[in-house]
Enzyme design. Sequence first.
Site, PDB file in Angstrom:
ATOM      1  N   TYR A  38       0.836  -1.193   0.000  1.00  0.00           N
ATOM      2  CA  TYR A  38       0.000   0.000   0.000  1.00  0.00           C
ATOM      3  C   TYR A  38       0.878   1.253   0.000  1.00  0.00           C
ATOM      4  CZ  TYR A  38      -3.676  -3.248   1.564  1.00  0.00           C
ATOM      5  OH  TYR A  38      -4.552  -4.296   1.687  1.00  0.00           O
ATOM      6  N   LEU A  58     -17.843  -2.749   2.382  1.00  0.00           N
ATOM      7  CA  LEU A  58     -18.757  -1.751   1.830  1.00  0.00           C
ATOM      8  C   LEU A  58     -18.690  -1.699   0.309  1.00  0.00           C
ATOM      9  CD1 LEU A  58     -18.212   1.118   4.435  1.00  0.00           C
ATOM     10  CD2 LEU A  58     -20.240  -0.327   4.158  1.00  0.00           C
TER      11      LEU A  58
END
Length: 330
Positions: A58, A207
């Site tokens: 990341y 989500l």
Amino acid sequence: MMERTLGRSGLRVSPLGLGCMGMSEFYDPGARDDAESIRVIHRYLDSGGNFLDTADMYGVGRNEELVGRAIRDRRDQVVLATKFGNVRSPDGAFLGVRGDAEYVRACCDASLKRLGVDVIDLYYQHRVDPRTPIEETVGAMAELVHAGKVRFLGLSEAAPATIRRAAAIHPIAALQTEYSLWSREAEESVLPTVRGLGIGFVAYSPLGRGFLTGQYRSIEDLPADDYRRHAPRFQGENFRKNLDLVSEIGRIAAGKGCSAGQLALAWVLAQGEDIVPIPGTKRAKYLDENLGAAGVQLTADERKEIDSVLPMGAASGDRYHAQAMQAIDR
């Protein structure tokens, strides 16, 4: 927040973790604000959360450095999870997947340094290397446990057969994979496998990369440099069809008195005490909304209605583009 135990490992974590990836890359990268991200991490910890999720890929290491700065004076409050396996060049190019023992050891030492810690609580193989036997990879990870550099081991997006082979080498505390109202593939064989082996289940993108919150009504709502513009479920006719599904989730949520995102997270939480979703955000208002999902209780009738709207396979489009899908379920 009441804690959950990851399988039979004894590792206890908050029922809602905090995914830190988007703080450094992929989602609206132009809005990166390290100071604000650190404030979000602190707000999460101050709210009773303890489970932070990052990875060496990341931001090509920047996210681990960010998390390390955020927890420098709060290490005892944190269950710290990071990952290795996705290889990237310094300029961010993706170079493939590695799981050989030499790479495992080097990655762990590099992550410890970036994070500024002596031990990683939960160390995942981010993607399975098809060229390296899982026995070699997990064997090297087990050596890290014996050396005191890692406490618990995890896998991500691994196939059931791989999970079983890995667990025969060393106990696996958690399996991380995408799981949400529109990504339910894990219910077919992965969830039964980990439950049979006493392995916890960590759900990333609960989500739907933000889609399930209902905040995106058009592809133009996403910044021009946002990774999701290239994700199949956000493109063309898929976007329109998925938007119709999310509108139904919004309708149910409105009747429940919560947001669509809270309903989506509450649904994941309701699938079992062994499941821990890790929604990500870099904004305090969304963090507060996500944490509020822990207080949303779904009745059996509500769960049945939600399942009728978004059964397995209802989402239009693959989770990732074709090349990335090849690294799933190995």
